[in-house]
Design a protein around this motif. Structure first.
Motif, mmCIF file in Angstrom:
data_model
loop_
_atom_site.group_PDB
_atom_site.id
_atom_site.type_symbol
_atom_site.label_atom_id
_atom_site.label_comp_id
_atom_site.label_asym_id
_atom_site.label_seq_id
_atom_site.Cartn_x
_atom_site.Cartn_y
_atom_site.Cartn_z
ATOM 1 N N VAL A 170 0.886 -1.162 0.000
ATOM 2 C CA VAL A 170 0.000 0.000 0.000
ATOM 3 C C VAL A 170 0.922 1.210 0.000
ATOM 4 O O VAL A 170 1.127 1.868 1.005
ATOM 5 N N ALA A 171 1.526 1.445 -1.143
ATOM 6 C CA ALA A 171 2.517 2.505 -1.282
ATOM 7 C C ALA A 171 2.755 2.659 -2.764
ATOM 8 O O ALA A 171 2.322 1.829 -3.547
ATOM 9 N N TYR A 172 3.465 3.703 -3.168
ATOM 10 C CA TYR A 172 3.684 3.917 -4.589
ATOM 11 C C TYR A 172 4.734 2.923 -5.067
ATOM 12 O O TYR A 172 5.936 3.148 -4.945
ATOM 13 N N SER A 186 14.392 0.360 6.767
ATOM 14 C CA SER A 186 13.956 0.969 5.510
ATOM 15 C C SER A 186 13.548 -0.074 4.476
ATOM 16 O O SER A 186 14.345 -0.934 4.107
ATOM 17 N N ALA A 187 12.319 0.050 3.988
ATOM 18 C CA ALA A 187 11.864 -0.833 2.911
ATOM 19 C C ALA A 187 12.708 -0.621 1.663
ATOM 20 O O ALA A 187 12.920 -1.535 0.877
ATOM 21 N N ASN A 188 13.202 0.578 1.487
ATOM 22 C CA ASN A 188 13.977 0.886 0.282
ATOM 23 C C ASN A 188 15.412 0.388 0.368
ATOM 24 O O ASN A 188 16.183 0.527 -0.578
ATOM 25 N N HIS A 194 7.098 -4.678 7.461
ATOM 26 C CA HIS A 194 5.694 -4.832 7.081
ATOM 27 C C HIS A 194 4.709 -4.195 8.059
ATOM 28 O O HIS A 194 3.702 -4.806 8.422
ATOM 29 N N PRO A 195 4.951 -2.963 8.501
ATOM 30 C CA PRO A 195 4.004 -2.345 9.430
ATOM 31 C C PRO A 195 2.631 -2.104 8.822
ATOM 32 O O PRO A 195 1.661 -1.918 9.562
ATOM 33 N N CYS A 196 2.520 -2.152 7.496
ATOM 34 C CA CYS A 196 1.178 -2.013 6.910
ATOM 35 C C CYS A 196 0.309 -3.206 7.265
ATOM 36 O O CYS A 196 -0.912 -3.142 7.122
HETATM 37 S S1 SF4 Z 1 5.327 -1.316 5.044
HETATM 38 FE FE1 SF4 Z 1 6.577 -2.560 3.624
HETATM 39 S S2 SF4 Z 1 5.109 -4.062 2.748
HETATM 40 FE FE2 SF4 Z 1 3.903 -2.395 3.701
HETATM 41 S S3 SF4 Z 1 3.477 -0.901 2.053
HETATM 42 FE FE3 SF4 Z 1 5.364 -0.221 3.073
HETATM 43 S S4 SF4 Z 1 7.050 -1.193 1.878
HETATM 44 FE FE4 SF4 Z 1 5.157 -2.267 1.342
#
Ligand code: SF4
Length: 405
Positions: A170-172, A186-188, A194-196
């Motif tokens: 749920v992000a660009y 950092s996801a990047n 995965h906090p979403c």
């Molecule tokens: S927290 Fe991680 S898995 Fe969730 S939208 Fe952001 S980058 Fe993607």
């Protein structure tokens, strides 16, 4: 590219072998740095050399992810890494960061470069820009509709790749700061926590520590949690829109996931390539995809608009089957199995293999490699047992489960 490609993730050597066995045309994997998915198994230089041998021996392709966004201090180590990689002659590197692209062109100018979905390419002008910069293939942003993909195709001749299956952010296109902000990961940089997918509550500012549940179900609320993508029923539309490569997500997923998903998409793609006019959805594909651990499936943004199904109401994974073992040897109805979960004599298991082979059987007596009687097949154990006559090395064993996990 003359034939559309099925591109499959390989988190480690076992998964790579499985991806090849179960029908991948190409695999993508991470090295020891610079590729998102810092927590996947990832490959050493020796491992990459072995992976290269395996894929090349089968006439298949191997792509290395170098798709993290780098900081200034990362470039000298990357240059040294690229020097070491050059002799492996991998088929392509997958990059996002223009700085990485520039460095690859400088250090290893012959190397084919693919642009990651992280670069968010949403139009033909952007695709042409990247092509002029040296990119051979662009993975389109996940938020494009089918119509928009076709428009990109009409406006450029770079190879196009899209994700057809797996988790969505749920992000660009995954460029997300939630994990960096909430978990310091950092996801990047490939470290998403995965906090979403976490549960969230409401707190009134004058009452710190008093949490008001915002309930969507008894487990809490998952306001940022998306469904998983599944486009197996739409492969013909994607191919007619000019997509060259169909990519499966999931370098962190299990060997069982790789096997089950790859064989379904292989079957769907082969049937289309053999007889496009008469192609139709086989209900077995979705049945099979329901048997791996997943969130509820969705078509993502393929048909545009706001798809009310895209948001999953909770973070549970649906799981219809457990992976219990891998066939190491099989001959004349007897086999040696590497256990992955406990199983017992008298249980019904299902054997699955490439080309949608599938057969249920009742487990007979279990013995160890030295002939000792076993009360159960154990994770990491070696089990000698009767198998269906059709069993082959590399087949997997699974068991139906009732609960959702
Ligand atoms: S927290 Fe991680 S898995 Fe969730 S939208 Fe952001 S980058 Fe993607």
């Amino acid at each position: 590219m003359s034939q559309p490609e099925l591109l499959v993730p390989a988190g480690d050597m076992e998964k790579l072998e499985t991806a090849l066995d179960y029908g991948a045309d190409a695999v993508y994997l991470g090295g020891e740095g610079f590729g998102l998915r810092a927590l996947a198994g990832n490959f050493t230089l020796d491992g990459l050399a072995r992976a290269r041998e395996l894929t090349a021996a089968q006439g298949k392709k191997l792509y290395l992810t170098l798709n993290a966004y780098l900081r200034p201090g990362d470039f000298a180590p990357l240059a040294a890494y690229l020097e070491k990689l050059r002799g492996l002659d991998l088929d392509a590197y997958i990059v996002s960061d223009p700085g990485v692209l520039a460095l690859v062109r400088e250090v290893d100018p012959q190397r084919e470069i693919h642009l990651s979905t992280q670069a968010n390419t949403t139009n033909a002008g952007a695709a042409r820009f990247w092509q002029e910069a040296g990119v051979k293939r662009v993975n389109l942003a996940r938020e494009l509709t089918l119509e928009e993909m076709a428009a990109v195709r009409d406006g450029c001749d770079v190879e196009l790749e899209v994700f057809v299956h797996g988790a969505l952010c749920v992000a660009y296109s995954g460029r997300c700061l939630l994990s960096a902000a909430l978990a310091g990961r950092s996801a990047n940089q490939g470290l998403c926590a995965h906090p979403c997918r976490w549960g969230y509550a409401l707190m009134e500012e004058t009452r710190p520590g008093e949490f008001f549940p915002v309930e969507e179900d008894g487990r809490g609320t998952y306001i940022l949690n998306s469904r998983d993508l599944c486009l197996v029923e739409h492969l013909p539309e994607l191919l007619r829109a000019g997509v060259n490569s169909l990519k499966i997500e999931g370098r962190m997923k299990s060997r069982y996931y790789v096997a089950a998903v790859t064989r379904v998409y292989r079957d769907a793609l082969d049937r289309y390539l053999t007889a496009p006019e008469t192609w139709q959805v086989d209900p077995r594909w979705r049945d099979e995809l329901e048997k791996i651990s997943h969130r509820p499936y969705d078509r993502g943004f393929l048909f545009g608009g706001r798809d009310p199904l895209i948001h999953a109401a909770d973070s549970r994974y649906l799981r219809a089957h457990d992976f219990v073992g891998v066939v190491l040897e099989a001959e004349g109805g007897q086999g040696l199995v590497a256990g992955r979960n406990r199983f017992f004599a008298g249980e019904t298991l299902e054997l699955i293999g490439p080309e949608m082979r599938q057969i249920s059987f009742e487990v007979g007596p279990l013995t160890g490699p030295q002939g000792e009687t076993l009360a159960a097949g154990q994770p990491n154990g070696r089990i000698v047992m009767a198998l269906p006559p059709d069993a082959r090395p590399g087949d997997l064993l699974r068991r139906a489960v009732k609960a959702e996990g």
